[in-house]
Design a protein around this motif. Structure first.
Motif, short mmCIF file in Angstrom:
data_model
loop_
_atom_site.label_atom_id
_atom_site.label_comp_id
_atom_site.label_asym_id
_atom_site.label_seq_id
_atom_site.Cartn_x
_atom_site.Cartn_y
_atom_site.Cartn_z
N TYR A 177 3.68 15.28 -4.20
CA TYR A 177 4.33 13.98 -4.40
C TYR A 177 4.33 13.14 -3.12
O TYR A 177 3.99 11.95 -3.15
N LYS A 178 4.71 13.76 -1.99
CA LYS A 178 4.73 13.04 -0.71
C LYS A 178 3.35 12.51 -0.35
O LYS A 178 3.20 11.39 0.12
N ALA A 179 2.34 13.32 -0.59
CA ALA A 179 0.96 12.91 -0.30
C ALA A 179 0.53 11.77 -1.21
O ALA A 179 -0.13 10.82 -0.76
N ALA A 180 0.92 11.83 -2.46
CA ALA A 180 0.56 10.77 -3.41
C ALA A 180 1.19 9.44 -2.99
O ALA A 180 0.54 8.39 -3.05
N LEU A 181 2.43 9.47 -2.54
CA LEU A 181 3.09 8.24 -2.09
C LEU A 181 2.44 7.70 -0.82
O LEU A 181 2.27 6.49 -0.66
N ALA A 182 2.06 8.60 0.09
CA ALA A 182 1.37 8.17 1.31
C ALA A 182 0.02 7.54 0.97
O ALA A 182 -0.36 6.52 1.54
N TYR A 183 -0.67 8.13 0.02
CA TYR A 183 -1.97 7.59 -0.42
C TYR A 183 -1.81 6.18 -0.98
O TYR A 183 -2.59 5.28 -0.67
N ALA A 184 -0.78 5.99 -1.78
CA ALA A 184 -0.55 4.68 -2.40
C ALA A 184 -0.23 3.61 -1.37
O ALA A 184 -0.45 2.41 -1.61
N SER A 185 0.27 4.01 -0.19
CA SER A 185 0.65 3.02 0.82
C SER A 185 -0.47 2.67 1.79
O SER A 185 -0.33 1.76 2.60
N LEU A 186 -1.61 3.37 1.72
CA LEU A 186 -2.71 3.12 2.66
C LEU A 186 -3.49 1.86 2.28
O LEU A 186 -3.72 1.58 1.12
N HIS A 187 -3.91 1.16 3.32
CA HIS A 187 -4.83 0.04 3.16
C HIS A 187 -6.23 0.63 2.93
O HIS A 187 -6.61 1.59 3.57
N PHE A 188 -6.98 0.06 2.03
CA PHE A 188 -8.28 0.62 1.69
C PHE A 188 -9.43 -0.29 2.07
O PHE A 188 -9.48 -1.42 1.64
N LYS A 189 -10.32 0.22 2.90
CA LYS A 189 -11.62 -0.40 3.10
C LYS A 189 -12.59 0.26 2.13
O LYS A 189 -13.52 -0.34 1.67
N ARG A 190 -12.34 1.54 1.88
CA ARG A 190 -13.12 2.31 0.92
C ARG A 190 -12.21 3.42 0.39
O ARG A 190 -11.29 3.86 1.06
N ALA A 191 -12.46 3.85 -0.79
CA ALA A 191 -11.67 4.93 -1.37
C ALA A 191 -12.42 6.24 -1.17
O ALA A 191 -13.48 6.27 -0.58
N GLY A 192 -11.88 7.28 -1.67
CA GLY A 192 -12.59 8.54 -1.62
C GLY A 192 -11.79 9.66 -1.00
O GLY A 192 -10.59 9.54 -0.75
N PHE A 193 -12.49 10.76 -0.77
CA PHE A 193 -11.86 11.95 -0.25
C PHE A 193 -11.17 11.72 1.08
O PHE A 193 -10.08 12.25 1.32
N ASP A 194 -11.78 10.95 1.97
CA ASP A 194 -11.20 10.75 3.31
C ASP A 194 -9.82 10.12 3.25
O ASP A 194 -8.93 10.51 4.01
N ARG A 195 -9.63 9.17 2.37
CA ARG A 195 -8.31 8.53 2.23
C ARG A 195 -7.27 9.51 1.69
O ARG A 195 -6.13 9.52 2.11
N LEU A 196 -7.68 10.33 0.74
CA LEU A 196 -6.77 11.35 0.21
C LEU A 196 -6.39 12.36 1.29
O LEU A 196 -5.22 12.74 1.43
N ILE A 197 -7.37 12.79 2.07
CA ILE A 197 -7.12 13.73 3.17
C ILE A 197 -6.22 13.10 4.22
O ILE A 197 -5.28 13.73 4.72
N ALA A 198 -6.48 11.85 4.56
CA ALA A 198 -5.63 11.14 5.53
C ALA A 198 -4.19 11.06 5.04
O ALA A 198 -3.24 11.31 5.80
N ALA A 199 -4.01 10.69 3.79
CA ALA A 199 -2.66 10.59 3.22
C ALA A 199 -1.97 11.94 3.24
O ALA A 199 -0.77 12.03 3.55
#
Length: 124
Positions: free
Chosen positions: A72-94
């Protein structure tokens, strides 16, 4: 937990035998390293498509390095990220941000635009 290992670091540890990555991982205390379920999924996808590492090597890796569930915490962090591109890297970063972990990767530039994310390259 201190470090979250990215996909390319998993590959470096399981098949490439990168001396710098192995040395740096060996310097960690037990429990310092985890990987994300997202990074593991990315490696497993490659394995299913015939790329290394083998499934046996991947199983051996996860016996040594715990896999952190994307929660859940990771999902909320993912939703708050600015996106230049989506994908695995953004999920890992979140995932790393949500657990205050340092991402270990060879591709530092893939994570450079994520505010507040700490990143290390153990391959250098």
């Amino acid at each position: 937990m201190k470090y979250l290992l990215d996909t390319n670091i998993i590959v470096a540890l399981t098949i490439q035998g990168d001396a710098n990555v192995i040395r740096r991982a060996a310097e960690c205390d037990e429990g310092d390293m985890v990987t994300s379920a997202i990074a593991l999924a990315e490696v497993a996808l490659g394995t299913k498509r015939g790329l290394p590492p083998t499934m046996d090597a991947l199983r051996a890796f996860v016996e040594e390095v715990p896999v952190l569930d994307f929660d859940y915490k990771a999902a909320l962090a993912y939703a708050s990220l600015h996106f230049k591109r989506a994908g695995f890297d953004r999920l890992i970063a979140a995932h790393a941000l949500s657990h205050e972990l340092i991402v270990v990767t060879r591709n530092v530039s893939d994570f450079a635009d994520v505010p507040g994310l700490k990143v290390e390259n153990w391959a250098v």
